[in-house]
Design a protein around this motif. Structure first.
Motif, PDB file in Angstrom:
ATOM      1  N   PHE A   1      43.722  38.658  53.740  1.00  0.00           N
ATOM      2  CA  PHE A   1      42.540  38.173  53.031  1.00  0.00           C
ATOM      3  C   PHE A   1      42.895  37.824  51.592  1.00  0.00           C
ATOM      4  O   PHE A   1      42.396  36.856  51.025  1.00  0.00           O
ATOM      5  N   ALA A   2      43.762  38.636  51.012  1.00  0.00           N
ATOM      6  CA  ALA A   2      44.165  38.381  49.634  1.00  0.00           C
ATOM      7  C   ALA A   2      44.834  37.018  49.528  1.00  0.00           C
ATOM      8  O   ALA A   2      44.516  36.222  48.650  1.00  0.00           O
TER       9      ALA A   2
ATOM     10  N   PHE B   1      44.584  34.514  51.650  1.00  0.00           N
ATOM     11  CA  PHE B   1      43.595  33.480  51.934  1.00  0.00           C
ATOM     12  C   PHE B   1      42.725  33.215  50.702  1.00  0.00           C
ATOM     13  O   PHE B   1      42.542  32.088  50.277  1.00  0.00           O
ATOM     14  N   TRP B   2      42.207  34.274  50.130  1.00  0.00           N
ATOM     15  CA  TRP B   2      41.293  34.126  48.993  1.00  0.00           C
ATOM     16  C   TRP B   2      42.009  33.486  47.806  1.00  0.00           C
ATOM     17  O   TRP B   2      41.456  32.628  47.116  1.00  0.00           O
ATOM     18  N   GLU B   3      43.265  33.891  47.584  1.00  0.00           N
ATOM     19  CA  GLU B   3      44.032  33.347  46.475  1.00  0.00           C
ATOM     20  C   GLU B   3      44.152  31.828  46.592  1.00  0.00           C
ATOM     21  O   GLU B   3      44.027  31.106  45.609  1.00  0.00           O
TER      22      GLU B   3
ATOM     23  N   LEU C   1      35.498  42.357  52.193  1.00  0.00           N
ATOM     24  CA  LEU C   1      36.926  42.413  51.913  1.00  0.00           C
ATOM     25  C   LEU C   1      37.320  41.353  50.894  1.00  0.00           C
ATOM     26  O   LEU C   1      38.085  41.611  49.971  1.00  0.00           O
ATOM     27  N   CYS C   2      36.746  40.148  51.093  1.00  0.00           N
ATOM     28  CA  CYS C   2      37.060  39.068  50.163  1.00  0.00           C
ATOM     29  C   CYS C   2      36.675  39.469  48.751  1.00  0.00           C
ATOM     30  O   CYS C   2      37.422  39.284  47.798  1.00  0.00           O
TER      31      CYS C   2
ATOM     32  N   VAL D   1      39.043  41.967  47.344  1.00  0.00           N
ATOM     33  CA  VAL D   1      40.284  41.335  46.924  1.00  0.00           C
ATOM     34  C   VAL D   1      40.090  40.655  45.575  1.00  0.00           C
ATOM     35  O   VAL D   1      40.904  40.773  44.669  1.00  0.00           O
ATOM     36  N   ALA D   2      38.957  39.960  45.470  1.00  0.00           N
ATOM     37  CA  ALA D   2      38.706  39.222  44.235  1.00  0.00           C
ATOM     38  C   ALA D   2      38.643  40.171  43.058  1.00  0.00           C
ATOM     39  O   ALA D   2      38.971  39.810  41.934  1.00  0.00           O
TER      40      ALA D   2
ATOM     41  N   PHE E   1      45.071  41.031  39.833  1.00  0.00           N
ATOM     42  CA  PHE E   1      44.965  39.664  39.379  1.00  0.00           C
ATOM     43  C   PHE E   1      45.008  39.577  37.866  1.00  0.00           C
ATOM     44  O   PHE E   1      45.461  38.614  37.293  1.00  0.00           O
TER      45      PHE E   1
END
Lengths: 329, 538
Positions: A185-186, A188-190, B12-13, B16-17, B22
């Protein structure tokens, strides 16, 4: 059939040769040249310029350069970029994935929105929603990309802080920093967070245009006798539209979409620049400004080949979709 | 059930964000408009490349923002013989390239050999052709003998054109490929001795550098990673700077200055540096033109253009009106030169007196020659395009007939300027910090078929000026040079073969987190002291 395809292929090769000759001539007729990048530096002497010219092979007359280019191209060698000295194929190869992902997503967005919207406005002709969609399409078609792009950055990136303002990937992004469960997911999201805004901006113009085509195609089909017959037989309206009418709408849509296919390779100059997307459109425009003939010729010839191929594919698809159409070379 | 799974994915997204991985730690991102062409300093030319090269390589000397030369790779400033011909350099001991090999006199001589080799496409060979002999004394000492004394010569050693390359790597490339080119392996995988090591270059995306823990300088670099990010659109650059995706917005556009100041006023944690640079914009009068060859006409045109107002309206006040070919921050600047204050009445009087009388439709003429000419620049440069529009309006008001004809950049520089097809050409010169201007004004530098060189495009010939610009090169005493260039400036301000328009101001905007950032007005540019940069952890 085989003979016809062969004939078509022959014509294609001749057209490619003519296209390459014309574009080479046009590029070289345009005033200035690859050496102009050195103009504003008072320290660069004419002797040094001559030396650089010779190294690049620019001291030879244009016709000679054209034949050298053709000779190499036949062997699959597109030459070296004047700007970076690297193979043109490598320059293109580095940008192609970025452009392809961007174009694919924007294509999916456009098709996914334009077709349902087109069908809806056709089936609800003269309704409030139809007028709204029509209005929206004209707005969408007339918004300049650079303005709409900046507006998206302002709203989605600066005000709402949902997405980054531009770029392709975070340079220090490392999938290994994330726990194994969420790693896919990381990744993909990136990719997705950088991709979504330019894809939306690019998709907008297509949504607007394609939904109009879809609407008129649907309206035309719905007025046909066989649709009336189907309705008269008591077939439910949804089945009439989605089974009988829809398939017949696709022939004109495929023509329109096939014409846009070369853009998948060519990229989008303005959108890619605003969103700092490292794609083909930018490679092309910087090469134009630098008069990087080699890269320009490479892109032009490949794009031309794609135009010819996509037209050919569209023709083939017609006969698949509509058995009455026979393929004729 | 289906919805629950979808909800999980969304959650989950979001997770992650929100993961702080990051948030960049110990990274500084620098925005730049275009990709460099090469990171091989021997064949590099443009100033974006300088930004990166400053970090990867080191050079013998360095130039401070106060225009003082300091030793960098040398142990002390070089000794110069009394006749100004022989320079003796002594290198620091124990300086290592990033691969651990020591940097010695042989590397410096290799740089010289590569620069003068006709096999390499070296853009500027000017300083290297002045060298008569390069003698290695030992591993750390070497001597350079010039053909003639030349005052501006030493300064070149401060800039990235003189970055010392590793002989042991490049010599192999030179021997196997026959020449050093932009396409060569070193171009995209450079090894230097500077505070940062090359890590990665993704075309049209970014160049990433990593700290060199073994840097020889007394300031050790502390920021772990530097990223030069390519953003080809100035509005995109500003947006990314606002959002904090870029920490340094270098060479900001003049029309972004006000917006940056507003950001600061509204509490954004940024700092803005505005300082004059060694760049000036000029309108070149082609002296072969039947009307422009007359001094009175050129002076009248200068009086008829409102420089102050142009700077205020077009440049948002970011710039200084120019009256000379030397910038005010230089030691050689002469503040007493003739200045052309906006005065259309005086311009008209000058023209009347010189015999330019109003003809039909108000266009002045003299002996059948009309005061009619074209004005050109590179299309797309908004500031220069606006200049042309204002100039047309103002000059037509005093009885000239002006036609604007702008060309796309490579056509303008590669053809119109280079082949002298202009009447009035508008562009900018980026000068070195030394006042030397031989290639611009000496009469031997008027390009023609025979010599094919020089940038005296306007075709200006003046024996006195010829003498002065030559003497300015060979004289080594700065006080005497100051006198020489004072006269050069007086002559040019009186004769106005160029109308000097404005001195550019450089704007650099940075995040307030970054400490010890100092912009530099010379070619060394803002990364000149990158080893000193620190991040405020608070």
């Amino acid at each position: 059939m085989g003979q016809k395809i062969f004939k078509r292929l022959l014509v294609s090769i001749i057209s490619l040769a003519i296209i390459s000759l014309i574009s080479f001539a046009l590029m070289n007729l345009a005033p200035g040249g690859p050496m102009a990048v050195y103009a504003e530096n008072p320290k660069i002497t004419a002797a040094a310029k001559e030396r650089i010219k010779k190294q690049l092979g620019l001291d030879k007359p244009a016709p000679v350069r054209y034949f050298l280019w053709v000779k190499a191209m036949i062997r699959g060698d597109f030459g070296l970029s004047y700007k970076t000295g690297r193979p043109v194929v490598q320059e293109i190869g580095e940008r192609l994935p970025a452009t392809l992902t961007l174009m694919t997503l924007s294509f999916l967005i456009s098709v996914g929105i334009a077709i349902p919207v087109g069908i809806f406005s056709a089936t609800h002709r003269h309704s409030f929603v139809d007028y709204l969609v029509t209005f929206g399409s004209f707005v969408g078609l007339s918004l300049p990309t650079f303005w709409f792009g900046l507006l998206m950055i302002l709203i989605l990136a600066l005000w709402l802080n949902w997405f980054p303002a531009g770029g392709y990937l975070t340079p220090w992004f490392n999938a290994a920093d994330f726990p194994l469960q969420i790693r896919p997911f990381a990744v993909f999201w990136e990719h997705f967070r950088y991709l979504i805004m330019p894809a939306l901006v690019l998709g907008l113009a297509n949504i607007a245009g394609w939904s109009r085509y879809m609407r008129s195609a649907m309206l035309e089909v719905v007025g046909q006798d066989y649709i009336r017959t189907a309705r008269a037989k008591g077939i439910p309206e949804t089945k009439v539209i989605y089974k009988h009418a829809l398939r017949n709408c696709f022939s004109p849509m495929i023509t329109v979409m096939a014409l846009d296919l070369p853009a998948f390779f060519g990229g989008a100059v303005v959108t890619e620049s605003i969103f700092a997307w490292p794609g083909m459109g930018r490679l092309f425009i910087t090469s134009v400004f630098n008069r990087d003939y080699q890269v320009l010729m490479g892109i032009t010839v490949i794009t031309a080949a794609l135009v010819i191929i996509s037209n050919f594919l569209a023709d083939l698809l017609y006969s698949v979709l509509d058995p009455r159409v026979q393929y004729e070379g | 059930m289906r919805y629950r799974r979808l909800g999980m994915i969304l959650l989950l997204c979001l997770a992650v964000a929100a993961v702080p991985a990051f948030a960049a730690k110990n990274v500084v991102v620098i925005g730049m408009l275009g990709d460099p062409e090469t990171l091989n300093p021997i064949i590099s030319e443009n100033n974006t490349e300088t930004w990166v090269l400053n970090c990867i390589f080191s050079r013998l000397l360095r130039m401070t923002p106060k225009l003082q030369m300091e030793p960098e790779l040398v142990a002390k400033m070089p000794a110069v013989s009394p006749d100004g011909l022989v320079y003796t350099f002594q290198l620091r001991k124990g300086v290592k390239f990033h691969d651990g090999v020591e940097l010695t006199s042989a590397d410096v001589r290799f740089l010289y050999q590569m620069k003068i080799s006709s096999k390499n496409a070296v853009p500027s060979t000017e300083m290297w052709e002045k060298i008569k002999k390069f003698k290695i004394i030992d591993k750390y000492n070497f001597q350079i003998t010039l053909k003639q004394p030349n005052a501006p010569w030493l300064e070149n050693w401060c800039y990235s054109e003189c970055d010392i390359p590793p002989k042991h790597i490049l010599e192999k490339e030179f021997k196997t490929c026959g020449s050093l080119t932009k396409g060569g392996a070193f171009s995209r995988n450079p090894v230097g001795s500077g505070p940062y090591r090359f890590a990665e270059w993704k075309s049209d995306q970014y160049i990433m550098l990593k700290r060199n823990p073994n840097y020889f300088g007394k300031d050790k670099p502390r920021i772990a990673t530097l990223v030069f990010k390519v953003v080809p659109d100035t509005n995109g650059l500003l947006a990314q700077f606002k959002k904090g995706e870029i920490d340094i917005y270098p060479n900001a556009q003049a029309n972004h200055y006000r917006e940056l100041m507003n950001m600061k006023k509204n509490g954004a944690k940024i700092r803005i540096f505005k300082r004059p640079a060694f760049t000036y914009m000029h309108a070149d009068f082609n002296l072969r033109h039947p009307a422009l060859k007359e001094k009175a006409v050129r002076q009248a045109l200068c009086y008829a253009f409102p420089k102050q107002k142009f700077i205020k309206t077009v440049l948002d006040g970011v710039g200084t009106p120019a009256d000379s070919n030397i910038v005010p921050i230089s030691w050689a600047y002469n503040p007493k030169v003739k200045k052309y204050k906006y005065n259309p009445a005086k311009a008209k009087r000058l023209l009347e007196k010189a015999g330019w009388k109003a003809g039909p439709k108000g266009v002045r003429e003299k002996n059948g020659v009309k005061l009619k000419f074209k004005i050109s620049t590179n299309a797309g440069n908004k500031i220069r395009e606006k200049f042309n529009e204002i100039a047309k309006q103002k000059w037509e008001a005093i009885g000239a007939k002006v036609e604007i004809q702008n060309y796309e950049a490579s056509a303008f520089f590669g053809d119109i300027v280079d082949n002298i097809k202009f009447d009035v050409a508008v562009f900018g010169w980026i000068s070195a910090s030394d006042p030397d201007c031989f290639t611009l004004w000496h009469s031997s530098q008027i390009p023609n078929e025979n010599n094919g060189q020089g940038q005296n495009y306007v075709g200006y010939k003046n024996p006195r000026l010829d003498y002065l610009v030559s003497a300015g090169q060979t004289e080594l005493n700065q006080a005497k040079r100051k006198q020489i260039y004072a006269e050069v400036q007086e002559i040019l301000a009186e004769e106005v073969p160029y109308m000097f328009v404005y001195y550019k101001n450089n704007i650099n905007a940075i995040t307030a987190k970054l400490l010890y950032f100092k912009s530099n007005p010379t070619q060394a540019d803002f990364t000149w002291n990158v080893a000193q940069w620190r991040l405020n952890k608070k």
